[in-house]
Design a protein around this motif. Structure first.
Motif, PDB file in Angstrom:
ATOM      1  N   GLY A  78     -10.240   2.590   1.084  1.00 48.57           N
ATOM      2  CA  GLY A  78     -11.320   3.444   1.564  1.00 48.57           C
ATOM      3  C   GLY A  78     -11.719   3.151   2.990  1.00 48.57           C
ATOM      4  N   THR A  79     -12.927   3.600   3.353  1.00 52.51           N
ATOM      5  CA  THR A  79     -13.322   3.591   4.751  1.00 52.51           C
ATOM      6  C   THR A  79     -13.810   2.244   5.273  1.00 52.51           C
ATOM      7  OG1 THR A  79     -15.516   4.423   4.136  1.00 52.51           O
ATOM      8  CG2 THR A  79     -13.874   6.049   4.768  1.00 52.51           C
ATOM      9  N   ALA A  91      -3.837  -4.077   5.461  1.00 52.38           N
ATOM     10  CA  ALA A  91      -3.156  -3.026   4.707  1.00 52.38           C
ATOM     11  C   ALA A  91      -4.172  -2.049   4.150  1.00 52.38           C
ATOM     12  CB  ALA A  91      -2.341  -3.634   3.571  1.00 52.38           C
ATOM     13  N   ASP A  92      -3.860  -0.770   4.232  1.00 60.48           N
ATOM     14  CA  ASP A  92      -4.641   0.277   3.572  1.00 60.48           C
ATOM     15  C   ASP A  92      -3.897   0.619   2.286  1.00 60.48           C
ATOM     16  OD1 ASP A  92      -6.079   2.487   2.771  1.00 60.48           O
ATOM     17  OD2 ASP A  92      -5.193   3.829   4.273  1.00 60.48           O
ATOM     18  N   LEU A  93      -4.437   0.199   1.159  1.00 57.47           N
ATOM     19  CA  LEU A  93      -3.718   0.393  -0.103  1.00 57.47           C
ATOM     20  C   LEU A  93      -3.615   1.857  -0.501  1.00 57.47           C
ATOM     21  CD1 LEU A  93      -4.793  -2.564  -2.427  1.00 57.47           C
ATOM     22  CD2 LEU A  93      -2.792  -2.329  -0.946  1.00 57.47           C
ATOM     23  N   ARG A  94      -4.572   2.680  -0.060  1.00 60.48           N
ATOM     24  CA  ARG A  94      -4.605   4.107  -0.376  1.00 60.48           C
ATOM     25  C   ARG A  94      -4.868   4.393  -1.846  1.00 60.48           C
ATOM     26  NH1 ARG A  94       0.605   6.210   3.153  1.00 60.48           N
ATOM     27  NH2 ARG A  94      -0.546   7.093   4.932  1.00 60.48           N
ATOM     28  N   PHE A  95      -4.206   3.659  -2.727  1.00 58.74           N
ATOM     29  CA  PHE A  95      -4.295   3.921  -4.163  1.00 58.74           C
ATOM     30  C   PHE A  95      -4.918   2.723  -4.895  1.00 58.74           C
ATOM     31  CE2 PHE A  95      -0.945   6.592  -2.568  1.00 58.74           C
ATOM     32  CZ  PHE A  95      -1.075   7.785  -3.268  1.00 58.74           C
ATOM     33  N   VAL A 150      -4.372   8.917 -11.459  1.00 59.49           N
ATOM     34  CA  VAL A 150      -4.095   8.461 -10.094  1.00 59.49           C
ATOM     35  C   VAL A 150      -5.418   8.479  -9.354  1.00 59.49           C
ATOM     36  CG1 VAL A 150      -2.935   8.994  -7.909  1.00 59.49           C
ATOM     37  CG2 VAL A 150      -1.730   9.321 -10.078  1.00 59.49           C
ATOM     38  N   VAL A 151      -5.741   7.375  -8.669  1.00 60.17           N
ATOM     39  CA  VAL A 151      -7.016   7.267  -7.954  1.00 60.17           C
ATOM     40  C   VAL A 151      -6.737   6.894  -6.502  1.00 60.17           C
ATOM     41  CG1 VAL A 151      -9.269   6.145  -7.845  1.00 60.17           C
ATOM     42  CG2 VAL A 151      -8.192   6.572 -10.073  1.00 60.17           C
ATOM     43  N   MET A 152      -7.138   7.783  -5.589  1.00 67.56           N
ATOM     44  CA  MET A 152      -6.925   7.578  -4.156  1.00 67.56           C
ATOM     45  C   MET A 152      -8.276   7.439  -3.454  1.00 67.56           C
ATOM     46  SD  MET A 152      -4.031  10.502  -3.334  1.00 67.56           S
ATOM     47  CE  MET A 152      -5.017  11.882  -3.935  1.00 67.56           C
ATOM     48  N   ALA A 153      -8.286   6.731  -2.323  1.00 71.02           N
ATOM     49  CA  ALA A 153      -9.490   6.629  -1.490  1.00 71.02           C
ATOM     50  C   ALA A 153      -9.079   6.784  -0.040  1.00 71.02           C
ATOM     51  CB  ALA A 153     -10.197   5.296  -1.718  1.00 71.02           C
ATOM     52  N   ALA A 154      -9.697   7.742   0.638  1.00 73.09           N
ATOM     53  CA  ALA A 154      -9.344   8.026   2.028  1.00 73.09           C
ATOM     54  C   ALA A 154      -9.977   7.011   2.966  1.00 73.09           C
ATOM     55  CB  ALA A 154      -9.796   9.435   2.403  1.00 73.09           C
ATOM     56  N   ALA A 155      -9.158   6.449   3.853  1.00 70.33           N
ATOM     57  CA  ALA A 155      -9.658   5.491   4.835  1.00 70.33           C
ATOM     58  C   ALA A 155     -10.267   6.192   6.042  1.00 70.33           C
ATOM     59  CB  ALA A 155      -8.524   4.574   5.293  1.00 70.33           C
TER      60      ALA A 155
END
Length: 641
Positions: free
Chosen positions: A514-515, A537-541, A448-453
């Motif tokens: 991401g940011t 949209a912020d995909l988050r993942f 699982v790969v997440m990126a914080a906005a």
């Protein structure tokens, strides 16, 4: 400039050839002036200070004794190379270091013939120097290869892998161990210096060689016994047994700030017929600058500072750094759950784990510069029921990719990877940019790969990772500060693989990871003003993708654009694959991907780097208009909106 220090002797030295014209008695003055110039330069630009000040005398001695650049000098990591750059024709540019268009903060092959090997990651010097030395041997060239490696860098397995093979280089390889933390052995004054000169002298080496030849004539058993006896005796006196076992002739320890000791030892080593040789030099970080000597950690990397007082320029007040947000969030997880633990590879303050360590010392592990070990150690903890967070910069996690694949992903172990410095990193340049982690992690099954906005999302993602026990999970976040959002008192557990719509529109869809979300929202404002209703949209993942959300956006909007702070092969590539596999591309979908360019970007201010990469609001707007084949004239009155 009127405020530059007076350095009359240093002013006569542009290259090491000039240095070698000086009398030995002049070298002390030169070293003092070189230290003064280094302090002044870093005070002007910021950068790495303490490590460079610690090797001023060593830098002078090496360039004085050896025939650089024909003798190849390789600095490990490169933090300490500022004095080296000043002495090798780059003094006139030293106040551009780590600036856009200026000198690199590390050694760089394209910058100077005196930088034969680029170094910005640790523990590579001996391997590289061995390559240079063996090449010289095969080509019957006379040049030496000198690797300068710190005691911290010696904690990495790669250094020992190289040393285990170093015998092939013979006397063309010299390793200088810069022990600046007294982690191996302190110098023992005049006796230590005398022993170092004695055992590196041609007379001693000659007697040693003669003794070996004689005992070889007597018997192999006696040879082995004599060698063991000599090794034991010298090991007792100097502490070099470990290096002898690895095939090196050990010399030291010697005071790395005493040129009268350094010069004759290096001359002996240079002229020795035996090899390879390891010279153990003891230095002090920040040497000669009181503020740096008192607080070596705070003066490792510095902002611009006042040379007189040592006071560093203060960062303007603003939102907390992402690193601090993560650290505080992890502490909260540690308070809730006694199985949460943290691992760092020699970067406790850089990753924020020093704060976690202060709260939970028994659950924090600094394994040294050993990323491979850190990952497999975390896998072992996870397999035994702990919840480990392995906090490593994106660029350093690359060093442990095999362990990520084999020891974590294949076994589906719930290791949590906290990936700091994701995206572009400003003054540290290409070697430290976190460009590839989404690409190299999202391609792995079970991940699982997440990126914080933003900072709020980072809190939620830290909590989500702590509770995720079904496999490996990664959260990435950038260097720098958040955008000023109020942090949640109670974190949310995010649903794995579910994004969020931040803004609804009808014609254009921007899918952000991401940011870059803030730039996507700015672009949406511009597009809306042009009559192009825009969804953001912020995909988050990046993995697993929110396929339902993506399908809806791609089928209900005329054009879609993905944007991320990573190289090709990341989230955009996965969205394209989804569109291809589900036939959406066949339906005439206009889908464009925005990502980092296919090149290594030089250091600069982060905002300028992102502008050059084309990852800002204006470029998003331009990408949309080109996809729609619109132009500004047609949009002026909303003709085609």
């Amino acid at each position: 400039m009127a405020d530059l220090p007076k350095t009359p002797l240093l002013d006569t030295v542009d290259t090491p050839q000039d240095l070698r014209k000086l009398a030995p008695a002049q070298l002390r003055q030169l070293a003092d002036e070189l230290r003064t110039e280094t302090i002044s330069a870093v005070g002007t630009t910021g950068g790495h200070l303490g490590s460079g000040l610690g090797v001023v005398e060593l830098t002078v001695a090496i360039h004085y004794v050896f025939d650089t650049p024909d003798d190849r000098l390789i600095w490990d990591v490169g933090h300490q190379c500022y004095p080296h750059k000043i002495l090798t024709g780059r003094r006139d540019r030293i106040r551009t270091i780590r600036q856009g268009g200026g000198l690199s903060g590390f050694t760089k092959r394209s910058e100077s013939e005196y930088d034969p090997f680029g170094a910005a990651h640790s523990s590579t010097s001996i391997s590289a120097a061995l390559g240079f030395a063996v090449a010289n041997k095969l080509n019957e060239a006379p040049g030496k290869a000198i690797a300068v490696i710190g005691d911290g860098a010696m904690s990495a397995g790669m250094a020992y892998e190289a040393m285990n093979n170093a015998e092939a280089a013979g006397n063309r390889l010299i390793v200088i161990l810069n022990d600046n933390d007294m982690s191996i052995a302190p110098p023992v004054g005049g006796l230590s210096a005398y022993l170092a000169r004695l055992i590196s002298s041609s007379e001693y080496l000659g007697l040693r060689s003669l003794a070996r030849r004689v005992t070889q004539k007597v018997s192999r058993r006696l040879t082995a016994a004599a060698g063991k006896a000599e090794e034991f005796a010298r090991g007792m006196a100097t502490g070099g047994t470990l290096f002898e076992e690895l095939g090196f002739y050990y010399v030291g320890p010697i005071d790395g700030h005493n040129l009268e000791h350094l010069i004759p030892v290096l001359e002996n080593v240079r002229d020795a017929e035996q090899g390879p040789i390891l010279v153990h030099v003891v230095t002090k970080k920040g040497k000669g600058y009181a503020p740096a000597e008192k607080a070596a950690d705070k003066y490792h990397g510095v902002q611009k500072f006042d040379v007189i007082t040592g006071a560093q320029a203060k960062t303007p007040p603003g939102p907390p750094a992402y690193t601090k947000v993560f650290a505080d969030a992890l502490i909260a997880e540690g308070e809730r759950d006694a199985t949460v633990c943290a691992i760092t590879a020699a970067m406790p303050s850089g990753t924020g784990l020093d704060k976690f360590q202060a709260m939970f010392p028994d659950r924090t592990f600094d394994v040294g510069i050993a990323e491979q070990h850190a990952v497999t150690f975390a896998a072992g903890l996870a397999a035994q029921g702990m919840r480990p967070f392995c906090a490593i910069y994106s660029t350093f996690l690359q060093r442990a990719y095999d362990q990520v694949v084999h020891d974590v992903a294949i076994q589906n172990l719930p290791v949590r990877f906290a990936i700091d410095r994701a995206g572009l990193v400003g003054a540290d340049g290409a070697t430290h940019a976190g460009s590839f982690d989404v690409t190299y992690l999202a391609s792995l099954p079970n991940f699982v790969v997440m990126a914080a906005a933003d900072e709020v999302e980072l809190v939620h993602m830290t909590h989500t990772a702590a509770l995720h026990d079904s496999g490996p999970i990664a959260l990435r976040y950038p260097r720098g500060n958040g955008i000023g959002l109020e942090l949640p008192k109670v974190p949310q557990r995010l649903e794995i693989g579910k994004g969020r719509v931040v803004r609804e529109g009808k014609k254009v869809a921007i899918l952000s990871l991401g940011t870059r979300l803030a730039e996507a929202l700015k672009a949406a404002d511009t597009l809306d003003a042009k009559g192009l209703s825009t969804t953001v949209a912020d995909l988050r993942f990046a993995k697993p993708l929110d396929e339902d959300l993506i399908r809806r956006l791609l089928t209900t909007h005329e054009v879609a654009v993905t944007i991320e702070e990573g190289a090709i092969g990341g989230m955009g590539a996965h969205v394209l694959t989804l569109a291809s596999d589900t036939g959406l591309i066949d339906a005439g979908l206009k889908l464009r991907t925005m990502r980092l360019p296919d090149l290594f970007q030089d250091q600069d201010k982060p905002e300028k780097q992102y502008d050059e990469a084309g990852l800002n609001a204006a470029n998003i707007v331009d990408t949309v208009l080109k996809a729609l084949r619109y132009n500004e004239a047609e949009l002026a009155d909303g003709v085609r909106a």
